[in-house]
Design an enzyme around this catalytic site. Structure first.
Site, PDB file in Angstrom:
ATOM      1  N   ASP A 174       0.834  -1.199   0.000  1.00 24.20           N
ATOM      2  CA  ASP A 174       0.000   0.000   0.000  1.00 24.20           C
ATOM      3  C   ASP A 174       0.875   1.258   0.000  1.00 24.20           C
ATOM      4  OD1 ASP A 174      -2.305   1.483   0.049  1.00 24.20           O
ATOM      5  OD2 ASP A 174      -2.657   1.244   2.193  1.00 24.20           O
ATOM      6  N   HIS A 214       3.068   3.291  -9.040  1.00 23.90           N
ATOM      7  CA  HIS A 214       2.910   1.865  -9.314  1.00 23.90           C
ATOM      8  C   HIS A 214       4.152   1.298  -9.998  1.00 23.90           C
ATOM      9  CE1 HIS A 214      -1.139   1.883  -7.898  1.00 23.90           C
ATOM     10  NE2 HIS A 214      -1.572   2.712  -8.835  1.00 23.90           N
ATOM     11  N   LEU A 251      10.982 -20.903  -2.980  1.00 24.32           N
ATOM     12  CA  LEU A 251       9.952 -19.973  -2.533  1.00 24.32           C
ATOM     13  C   LEU A 251       8.701 -20.122  -3.390  1.00 24.32           C
ATOM     14  CD1 LEU A 251       9.024 -17.349  -0.953  1.00 24.32           C
ATOM     15  CD2 LEU A 251       9.988 -16.071  -2.888  1.00 24.32           C
TER      16      LEU A 251
END
Length: 246
Positions: free
Chosen positions: A20, A37, A131
């Site tokens: 955020d 972004h 991962l």
């Protein structure tokens, strides 16, 4: 890498992040939201690499919520473009780094080109066992739970399942995250302190860490700060440790 980040025995197996603050980062610098972004994508790359290096097994990123479609068209188009660029530019590195990609969220109404990219990322990394990068795209937890309930209701109506046999495990198996352990740690950047329809079922016993840092400025050191905070928590899952006072 700080000592805390190397404490593999105490490391959270699953870290989830609500990324955020991209828009506020851009506004503070006099830039359009789209630039926030773009910078946020670089932070995403850095954190994925770092999480893999320290030994986190599962990393879930809230990349695009089902509510984000209501944002201005230009911003949505930029986010879609950034997704395409990320997959085309970074997929080879994810493959070579032994990262497995898994996508959660509603797929039925996605544009064909976006759906194809997400499925390509999953297919090309399916054999990796390092991962697991869980990408929450077009994701909303209430939608996820509703879809799980419809699936269960359909099986009950067809006689394949009895209502009495429905358990928490039954529900968990119908969620998008089936087979993925619940998050141990949920990080939210930018100082906001809410879940925003993210992993509502799975977050039942997660530890929360709220960072004031805007996502584009969130670094490996900030990630390690969250790990240190996690190590200091006393996780009892509703019970008490042996010898503890009530």
């Amino acid at each position: 890498m700080r000592p805390a980040a190397r404490d593999v025995a105490r490391l959270p197996a699953h870290v989830a992040i609500i990324m955020d603050g991209n828009g506020r980062w851009a506004r503070a610098k006099g830039l359009p939201r789209t630039e926030g972004h773009r910078r946020g994508v670089q932070t995403l790359r850095d954190i994925v690499r770092h999480a893999g290096e320290v030994g986190v097994r599962y990393l879930t990123l809230y990349s695009f919520s089902s509510e984000n479609w209501s944002r201005p068209l230009e911003e949505v188009q930029t986010l879609m473009l950034l997704l395409k660029v990320f997959v085309r530019r970074d997929l080879a590195e994810l493959v070579s780094s032994n990262v497995q990609v898994r996508v959660i969220g509603e797929r039925s109404d996605l544009p064909a080109d976006i759906l194809g990219l997400l499925e390509e990322a999953e297919t090309r990394t399916a054999g990796n066992d390092g991962l697991t990068l869980v990408v929450a795209f077009n994701y909303g937890a209430r939608n996820e739970i509703a879809r799980a309930m419809r699936s269960i209701a359909t099986d009950i109506a067809a006689g394949r399942l009895s209502a009495d046999s429905v358990t928490e495990a039954t529900i968990g198996e119908r969620l998008d995250t089936a087979g993925i352990p619940d998050p141990d740690l949920i990080i939210r950047t930018s100082g906001e302190q809410r879940l925003s329809n993210f992993l509502l079922w799975q977050a039942a016993y997660a530890e929360f860490y709220f960072s004031p840092v805007l996502w584009p400025d969130f670094s490996a050191d900030h990630f390690d700060d969250a790990l240190e905070a996690f190590y200091a928590r006393d996780r009892r899952f509703g019970g008490l440790k042996v010898g503890a006072e009530v």
